[in-house]
Scaffold this motif. Structure first.
Motif, PDB file in Angstrom:
ATOM      1  N   ALA A 237       0.830  -1.215   0.000  1.00  0.00           N
ATOM      2  CA  ALA A 237       0.000   0.000   0.000  1.00  0.00           C
ATOM      3  C   ALA A 237       0.859   1.257   0.000  1.00  0.00           C
ATOM      4  N   LEU A 238       1.914   1.274   0.814  1.00  0.00           N
ATOM      5  CA  LEU A 238       2.771   2.457   0.892  1.00  0.00           C
ATOM      6  C   LEU A 238       3.519   2.696  -0.419  1.00  0.00           C
ATOM      7  N   VAL A 239       3.983   1.617  -1.033  1.00  0.00           N
ATOM      8  CA  VAL A 239       4.686   1.772  -2.310  1.00  0.00           C
ATOM      9  C   VAL A 239       3.727   2.271  -3.387  1.00  0.00           C
ATOM     10  N   LEU A 240       2.512   1.728  -3.419  1.00  0.00           N
ATOM     11  CA  LEU A 240       1.506   2.193  -4.387  1.00  0.00           C
ATOM     12  C   LEU A 240       1.168   3.658  -4.152  1.00  0.00           C
ATOM     13  N   PHE A 241       1.046   4.055  -2.888  1.00  0.00           N
ATOM     14  CA  PHE A 241       0.780   5.459  -2.563  1.00  0.00           C
ATOM     15  C   PHE A 241       1.916   6.359  -3.046  1.00  0.00           C
ATOM     16  N   LEU A 242       3.150   5.919  -2.837  1.00  0.00           N
ATOM     17  CA  LEU A 242       4.307   6.709  -3.278  1.00  0.00           C
ATOM     18  C   LEU A 242       4.320   6.845  -4.795  1.00  0.00           C
ATOM     19  N   LEU A 243       4.084   5.738  -5.491  1.00  0.00           N
ATOM     20  CA  LEU A 243       4.070   5.780  -6.955  1.00  0.00           C
ATOM     21  C   LEU A 243       2.938   6.665  -7.468  1.00  0.00           C
ATOM     22  N   GLY A 244       1.755   6.548  -6.859  1.00  0.00           N
ATOM     23  CA  GLY A 244       0.629   7.378  -7.283  1.00  0.00           C
ATOM     24  C   GLY A 244       0.879   8.855  -7.045  1.00  0.00           C
ATOM     25  N   SER A 245       1.491   9.181  -5.904  1.00  0.00           N
ATOM     26  CA  SER A 245       1.790  10.585  -5.590  1.00  0.00           C
ATOM     27  C   SER A 245       2.797  11.167  -6.569  1.00  0.00           C
ATOM     28  N   VAL A 246       3.836  10.386  -6.870  1.00  0.00           N
ATOM     29  CA  VAL A 246       4.836  10.853  -7.839  1.00  0.00           C
ATOM     30  C   VAL A 246       4.196  10.998  -9.217  1.00  0.00           C
ATOM     31  N   GLY A 247       3.328  10.056  -9.577  1.00  0.00           N
ATOM     32  CA  GLY A 247       2.630  10.173 -10.857  1.00  0.00           C
ATOM     33  C   GLY A 247       1.767  11.420 -10.932  1.00  0.00           C
ATOM     34  N   TYR A 248       1.086  11.730  -9.837  1.00  0.00           N
ATOM     35  CA  TYR A 248       0.255  12.937  -9.776  1.00  0.00           C
ATOM     36  C   TYR A 248       1.097  14.199  -9.960  1.00  0.00           C
ATOM     37  N   LEU A 249       2.219  14.260  -9.252  1.00  0.00           N
ATOM     38  CA  LEU A 249       3.098  15.431  -9.363  1.00  0.00           C
ATOM     39  C   LEU A 249       3.720  15.527 -10.752  1.00  0.00           C
ATOM     40  N   MET A 250       4.008  14.386 -11.365  1.00  0.00           N
ATOM     41  CA  MET A 250       4.555  14.394 -12.720  1.00  0.00           C
ATOM     42  C   MET A 250       3.522  14.917 -13.710  1.00  0.00           C
TER      43      MET A 250
ATOM     44  N   ALA B 159       1.110  17.018 -13.017  1.00  0.00           N
ATOM     45  CA  ALA B 159       1.021  18.465 -12.776  1.00  0.00           C
ATOM     46  C   ALA B 159       2.209  19.198 -13.397  1.00  0.00           C
ATOM     47  N   ALA B 160       3.408  18.626 -13.240  1.00  0.00           N
ATOM     48  CA  ALA B 160       4.602  19.261 -13.802  1.00  0.00           C
ATOM     49  C   ALA B 160       4.557  19.272 -15.321  1.00  0.00           C
ATOM     50  N   MET B 161       4.099  18.181 -15.927  1.00  0.00           N
ATOM     51  CA  MET B 161       3.972  18.120 -17.381  1.00  0.00           C
ATOM     52  C   MET B 161       2.955  19.142 -17.884  1.00  0.00           C
ATOM     53  N   LYS B 162       1.884  19.318 -17.103  1.00  0.00           N
ATOM     54  CA  LYS B 162       0.862  20.293 -17.494  1.00  0.00           C
ATOM     55  C   LYS B 162       1.419  21.710 -17.438  1.00  0.00           C
ATOM     56  N   VAL B 163       2.207  21.986 -16.410  1.00  0.00           N
ATOM     57  CA  VAL B 163       2.854  23.304 -16.313  1.00  0.00           C
ATOM     58  C   VAL B 163       3.790  23.526 -17.490  1.00  0.00           C
ATOM     59  N   ALA B 164       4.564  22.491 -17.824  1.00  0.00           N
ATOM     60  CA  ALA B 164       5.495  22.596 -18.950  1.00  0.00           C
ATOM     61  C   ALA B 164       4.743  22.847 -20.249  1.00  0.00           C
TER      62      ALA B 164
ATOM     63  N   ARG C 240      11.299  17.478 -18.453  1.00  0.00           N
ATOM     64  CA  ARG C 240      10.572  16.252 -18.781  1.00  0.00           C
ATOM     65  C   ARG C 240      11.478  15.028 -18.706  1.00  0.00           C
ATOM     66  N   LEU C 241      12.700  15.171 -19.200  1.00  0.00           N
ATOM     67  CA  LEU C 241      13.637  14.049 -19.170  1.00  0.00           C
ATOM     68  C   LEU C 241      13.966  13.659 -17.734  1.00  0.00           C
TER      69      LEU C 241
ATOM     70  N   GLU D 164      -4.283  25.917  -7.168  1.00  0.00           N
ATOM     71  CA  GLU D 164      -3.940  25.877  -8.585  1.00  0.00           C
ATOM     72  C   GLU D 164      -3.772  24.450  -9.107  1.00  0.00           C
ATOM     73  N   LEU D 165      -3.465  23.503  -8.225  1.00  0.00           N
ATOM     74  CA  LEU D 165      -3.249  22.130  -8.659  1.00  0.00           C
ATOM     75  C   LEU D 165      -4.523  21.474  -9.167  1.00  0.00           C
ATOM     76  N   THR D 166      -5.681  21.994  -8.755  1.00  0.00           N
ATOM     77  CA  THR D 166      -6.947  21.410  -9.202  1.00  0.00           C
ATOM     78  C   THR D 166      -7.081  21.497 -10.702  1.00  0.00           C
ATOM     79  N   SER D 167      -6.631  22.595 -11.295  1.00  0.00           N
ATOM     80  CA  SER D 167      -6.721  22.750 -12.735  1.00  0.00           C
ATOM     81  C   SER D 167      -5.590  22.044 -13.465  1.00  0.00           C
ATOM     82  N   LEU D 168      -4.526  21.720 -12.734  1.00  0.00           N
ATOM     83  CA  LEU D 168      -3.384  21.084 -13.369  1.00  0.00           C
ATOM     84  C   LEU D 168      -3.567  19.571 -13.490  1.00  0.00           C
ATOM     85  N   ALA D 169      -4.150  18.972 -12.512  1.00  0.00           N
ATOM     86  CA  ALA D 169      -4.430  17.531 -12.572  1.00  0.00           C
ATOM     87  C   ALA D 169      -5.904  17.344 -12.269  1.00  0.00           C
ATOM     88  N   GLU D 170      -6.722  17.241 -13.309  1.00  0.00           N
ATOM     89  CA  GLU D 170      -8.155  17.218 -13.160  1.00  0.00           C
ATOM     90  C   GLU D 170      -8.613  15.967 -12.425  1.00  0.00           C
TER      91      GLU D 170
END
Length: 293
Positions: free
Chosen positions: A23-36, A38-43, A164-165, A246-252
């Motif tokens: 569960a903790l590993v899945l949470f970590l992966l999901g959180s990083v995916g969410y931030l990625m 958001a970052a891609m959307k900003v880019a 992105r890289l 602002e993150l609400t609009s970045l990751a719908e």
């Protein structure tokens, strides 16, 4: 009796630790995916902020101007287009602040030109495509000048590409490390039951009969891990959006739902696959080798 209780407690604790780890590993992966995301959307938003000014000759008729507008709008690289008259430019206070005195005090007529102000899509990151677009616009009959911040655009796209890289490499490395840790955790959980597996083999149980309950437990474990990770992720996203709206609009919400679904499915697949691999090893192992571990 005490030994039986102790054994049951060890098995239960092993199951709980394995479930929490997944569960903790899945949470970590999901959180990083969410931030990625958001970052891609900003880019992508930064890349779409590139603006191009297409200035027109002053002797154009309305038909000629509309033909140029139609030609510009047909370009796939153009995101938005707006027409700005030279009178509107002259009334722009921010523009007038660039000069120490009013135009009227120096020149008898407005020296500015009507123009089309364009914003480009993220496809402008392709320097060859952008260059060919600018060259094509400059060749349009009736266009006097095309201007855009070339140096800024080049640096922007280079920086975004590096970001992105880095994000992809970081995400890939985290995924690899997480899978290795999960594999070890599940393998240790199966390892603790190796004597039970060997006993079932000795009494004549078939391979599928031995593996079936373990695989069933692994699927249940994956679902529970995915649900627990999803609950933690939902709470984290809610708290983060409260702090940074602002993150609400970045990751719908739709993308958040996809991440939550991926956590649950990923939990089932990871638990099932790694359990199957570990089980296959111990089920096929000879009885005289099981005591060597």
């Amino acid at each position: 009796m005490k030994d039986d209780k102790r054994l049951k407690r060890k098995v239960r604790n092993s199951y709980i630790v394995s479930t929490v780890s997944v569960a903790l590993v899945l949470f970590l992966l999901g959180s990083v995916g969410y931030l990625m995301i958001a970052a891609m959307k900003v880019a992508e938003t930064l890349q779409q902020s590139v603006s191009v000014s297409v200035e027109l000759r002053n002797d154009l008729s309305d038909e000629e101007r509309q033909a140029i507008e139609k030609q510009l709008s047909a370009e796939e690289i153009v995101a938005t287009i707006s027409f700005v008259t030279k009178e509107e430019k002259l009334e722009d206070q921010e523009f007038r602040k660039l000069f120490g005195s009013a135009f009227e005090e120096i020149l008898e007529e407005n020296p500015l030109c009507d123009s089309y102000e364009l914003t480009l899509t993220s496809a402008s990151a392709d320097q060859e495509l952008l260059g060919s677009f600018i060259a094509a616009v400059e060749r349009i009959d009736g266009v006097d000048r095309v201007s855009y911040p070339a140096m800024m655009v080049e640096r922007l796209h280079t920086t975004v590409g590096k970001i992105r890289l880095v994000l992809l490499l970081f995400g890939g490395a985290l995924l690899l490390v997480s899978l290795i840790l999960l594999n070890n955790t599940i393998r240790l959980a199966i390892f603790s039951k190796r004597y039970l597996i060997n006993t079932m083999k000795l009494v004549g149980a078939t391979k599928w009969f031995i593996m079936r309950p373990f695989l069933g437990n692994s699927i249940t474990q994956g679902i529970l891990s995915g649900l627990a990770a999803s609950a933690l992720f939902a709470v984290a996203v809610f708290g983060l959006n409260e702090a940074v709206p602002e993150l609400t609009s970045l990751a719908e919400i739709g993308k958040v739902a996809i991440i939550i679904g991926a956590m649950i499915v990923g939990g089932v697949l990871i638990s099932g696959a790694f359990t199957l691999i570990a089980l296959n090893k111990f089920v096929n192992m000879k009885s005289n080798k099981i005591y060597l571990y």
